[in-house]
Write a protein that holds these residues in place. Sequence first.
Motif, mmCIF file in Angstrom:
data_model
loop_
_atom_site.group_PDB
_atom_site.id
_atom_site.type_symbol
_atom_site.label_atom_id
_atom_site.label_comp_id
_atom_site.label_asym_id
_atom_site.label_seq_id
_atom_site.Cartn_x
_atom_site.Cartn_y
_atom_site.Cartn_z
ATOM 1 N N VAL A 107 0.851 -1.193 0.000
ATOM 2 C CA VAL A 107 0.000 0.000 0.000
ATOM 3 C C VAL A 107 0.884 1.239 0.000
ATOM 4 O O VAL A 107 1.868 1.311 0.754
ATOM 5 N N ASN A 108 0.541 2.198 -0.829
ATOM 6 C CA ASN A 108 1.182 3.508 -0.824
ATOM 7 C C ASN A 108 0.095 4.580 -0.815
ATOM 8 O O ASN A 108 -0.858 4.509 -1.581
ATOM 9 N N GLY A 109 0.252 5.567 0.052
ATOM 10 C CA GLY A 109 -0.720 6.636 0.089
ATOM 11 C C GLY A 109 -0.885 7.224 1.478
ATOM 12 O O GLY A 109 -0.397 6.648 2.460
ATOM 13 N N PRO A 110 -1.537 8.369 1.500
ATOM 14 C CA PRO A 110 -2.059 9.112 0.342
ATOM 15 C C PRO A 110 -0.922 9.741 -0.473
ATOM 16 O O PRO A 110 0.024 10.258 0.103
ATOM 17 N N VAL A 111 -1.020 9.658 -1.806
ATOM 18 C CA VAL A 111 -0.038 10.231 -2.709
ATOM 19 C C VAL A 111 -0.760 11.149 -3.688
ATOM 20 O O VAL A 111 -1.987 11.176 -3.762
ATOM 21 N N ASP A 112 0.040 11.908 -4.445
ATOM 22 C CA ASP A 112 -0.538 12.792 -5.448
ATOM 23 C C ASP A 112 -1.280 11.990 -6.506
ATOM 24 O O ASP A 112 -0.884 10.880 -6.864
ATOM 25 N N VAL A 113 -2.336 12.565 -7.025
ATOM 26 C CA VAL A 113 -3.164 11.888 -8.019
ATOM 27 C C VAL A 113 -3.238 12.743 -9.277
ATOM 28 O O VAL A 113 -3.183 13.980 -9.210
ATOM 29 N N GLN A 114 -3.309 12.104 -10.431
ATOM 30 C CA GLN A 114 -3.470 12.843 -11.667
ATOM 31 C C GLN A 114 -4.818 13.559 -11.663
ATOM 32 O O GLN A 114 -5.804 13.061 -11.127
ATOM 33 N N ARG A 115 -4.843 14.724 -12.295
ATOM 34 C CA ARG A 115 -6.037 15.564 -12.223
ATOM 35 C C ARG A 115 -7.275 14.845 -12.758
ATOM 36 O O ARG A 115 -8.377 15.025 -12.235
ATOM 37 N N ARG A 116 -7.112 14.010 -13.776
ATOM 38 C CA ARG A 116 -8.287 13.335 -14.342
ATOM 39 C C ARG A 116 -8.889 12.315 -13.378
ATOM 40 O O ARG A 116 -10.060 11.944 -13.503
ATOM 41 N N ASP A 117 -8.086 11.837 -12.415
ATOM 42 C CA ASP A 117 -8.577 10.868 -11.441
ATOM 43 C C ASP A 117 -8.889 11.492 -10.093
ATOM 44 O O ASP A 117 -9.315 10.800 -9.170
ATOM 45 N N GLU A 118 -8.704 12.785 -9.966
ATOM 46 C CA GLU A 118 -8.872 13.463 -8.686
ATOM 47 C C GLU A 118 -10.344 13.551 -8.297
ATOM 48 O O GLU A 118 -11.205 13.860 -9.111
ATOM 49 N N LEU A 119 -10.603 13.265 -7.024
ATOM 50 C CA LEU A 119 -11.944 13.401 -6.463
ATOM 51 C C LEU A 119 -11.925 14.554 -5.473
ATOM 52 O O LEU A 119 -11.083 14.579 -4.564
ATOM 53 N N PRO A 120 -12.824 15.530 -5.612
ATOM 54 C CA PRO A 120 -12.729 16.758 -4.803
ATOM 55 C C PRO A 120 -12.983 16.556 -3.324
ATOM 56 O O PRO A 120 -12.492 17.336 -2.503
ATOM 57 N N GLU A 121 -13.725 15.525 -2.934
ATOM 58 C CA GLU A 121 -14.112 15.395 -1.530
ATOM 59 C C GLU A 121 -13.598 14.128 -0.863
ATOM 60 O O GLU A 121 -13.884 13.893 0.311
ATOM 61 N N GLU A 122 -12.855 13.303 -1.585
ATOM 62 C CA GLU A 122 -12.364 12.066 -0.989
ATOM 63 C C GLU A 122 -11.157 11.555 -1.764
ATOM 64 O O GLU A 122 -10.832 12.063 -2.842
ATOM 65 N N ALA A 123 -10.488 10.554 -1.199
ATOM 66 C CA ALA A 123 -9.342 9.949 -1.852
ATOM 67 C C ALA A 123 -9.808 8.927 -2.887
ATOM 68 O O ALA A 123 -10.805 8.226 -2.686
ATOM 69 N N ALA A 124 -9.085 8.862 -3.990
ATOM 70 C CA ALA A 124 -9.333 7.825 -4.986
ATOM 71 C C ALA A 124 -8.598 6.556 -4.565
ATOM 72 O O ALA A 124 -7.544 6.619 -3.927
ATOM 73 N N ILE A 125 -9.158 5.403 -4.902
ATOM 74 C CA ILE A 125 -8.558 4.114 -4.565
ATOM 75 C C ILE A 125 -8.211 3.386 -5.855
ATOM 76 O O ILE A 125 -9.066 3.213 -6.725
ATOM 77 N N GLU A 126 -6.959 2.969 -5.950
ATOM 78 C CA GLU A 126 -6.488 2.233 -7.123
ATOM 79 C C GLU A 126 -5.987 0.870 -6.671
ATOM 80 O O GLU A 126 -5.084 0.776 -5.842
ATOM 81 N N VAL A 127 -6.575 -0.192 -7.200
ATOM 82 C CA VAL A 127 -6.181 -1.556 -6.858
ATOM 83 C C VAL A 127 -5.582 -2.209 -8.095
ATOM 84 O O VAL A 127 -6.194 -2.202 -9.170
ATOM 85 N N ASN A 128 -4.389 -2.752 -7.955
ATOM 86 C CA ASN A 128 -3.716 -3.481 -9.028
ATOM 87 C C ASN A 128 -3.443 -4.899 -8.570
ATOM 88 O O ASN A 128 -2.788 -5.107 -7.544
ATOM 89 N N ILE A 129 -3.959 -5.863 -9.324
ATOM 90 C CA ILE A 129 -3.767 -7.276 -8.998
ATOM 91 C C ILE A 129 -2.868 -7.900 -10.059
ATOM 92 O O ILE A 129 -3.149 -7.808 -11.253
ATOM 93 N N ARG A 130 -1.799 -8.528 -9.607
ATOM 94 C CA ARG A 130 -0.847 -9.175 -10.494
ATOM 95 C C ARG A 130 -0.949 -10.681 -10.314
ATOM 96 O O ARG A 130 -0.805 -11.179 -9.200
ATOM 97 N N PRO A 131 -1.204 -11.423 -11.390
ATOM 98 C CA PRO A 131 -1.340 -12.880 -11.272
ATOM 99 C C PRO A 131 0.004 -13.530 -10.965
ATOM 100 O O PRO A 131 1.070 -12.907 -11.085
ATOM 101 N N ALA A 132 -0.057 -14.802 -10.593
ATOM 102 C CA ALA A 132 1.165 -15.528 -10.261
ATOM 103 C C ALA A 132 2.076 -15.683 -11.474
ATOM 104 O O ALA A 132 3.300 -15.754 -11.334
ATOM 105 N N SER A 133 1.498 -15.735 -12.654
ATOM 106 C CA SER A 133 2.284 -15.832 -13.882
ATOM 107 C C SER A 133 1.557 -15.087 -14.992
ATOM 108 O O SER A 133 0.331 -14.970 -14.982
ATOM 109 N N GLY A 134 2.331 -14.560 -15.935
ATOM 110 C CA GLY A 134 1.740 -13.836 -17.050
ATOM 111 C C GLY A 134 1.333 -12.435 -16.656
ATOM 112 O O GLY A 134 1.763 -11.899 -15.618
ATOM 113 N N VAL A 135 0.531 -11.827 -17.492
ATOM 114 C CA VAL A 135 0.059 -10.465 -17.260
ATOM 115 C C VAL A 135 -1.430 -10.495 -16.955
ATOM 116 O O VAL A 135 -2.139 -11.446 -17.288
ATOM 117 N N GLY A 136 -1.891 -9.432 -16.328
ATOM 118 C CA GLY A 136 -3.298 -9.345 -15.975
ATOM 119 C C GLY A 136 -4.188 -9.127 -17.179
ATOM 120 O O GLY A 136 -3.761 -8.583 -18.199
#
Length: 240
Positions: free
Chosen positions: A30-59
């Motif tokens: 987990v990293n945060g709170p960190v700076d967010v790109q303007r297109r993903d910015e939410l004015p009243e709350e933090a945005a949540i980004e979840v990235n899942i990486r499989p055991a092999s290959g790409v998602g």
Amino acid sequence: MGPDTAHHALNRADGSATLSSKLFTVLAGVNGPVDVQRRDELPEEAAIEVNIRPASGVGGPRERWLESIVAAVLRSVLLVHMHPRTLIQVTLQITKTPSLPLRGAVRDIAVLPPLINAALLALADGGLPLQSTIAAVLFAVLSTDEATEGPSEKELAGCKTVHALAYNNHGDMLLSESAGKFDLSVWEQIANQAEESCRAAMASSDEDGVVMDGTDSAVPWLRRELTSKAQAAVAWREAT
């Protein structure tokens, strides 16, 4: 007995944890709170980004679906209003999977509880503000029509249905995903058992280890992990 866990597995993450169950091992960062790109910015709350990486290959589409499920659960427990116009990043790496071949839907449902539990431990390790505690469990209905919690690989490979559920410490259901054919009475039975199991995992215990919410059938593994983390944080603060 709960899953095997380890805190602060990653040095360069704000919070991290490793969780190993019978079926999967998940490394969460987990990293945060960190700076967010303007297109993903939410004015009243933090945005949540979840990235899942499989055991092999790409998602692929499977990982994108899992990410949306996990993000929705985490948003319900994070105090996102405390950090508006920022981003909370959660990365989940699956490092071990079942050795037996599983049906696609069964595999997707089965991985949800370890993903959610690992993410919660990483959030707690990183000191992110939480409004409640959550626990997720996996149930499978076997060919004998018996509902079992935490099925083995063999049981999961031959099961009729599989169910992933998550509850917070107030008893609110935050996740309900199932695969297979079942009727409402079966689901209600599993939901009741899952709620008891989740609440027992989070329940405080007395000096004799008896769970304080009225049941002593389960070990409060999640409460033990969170208490250990809190005690370590207090010890570090007092030492400095």
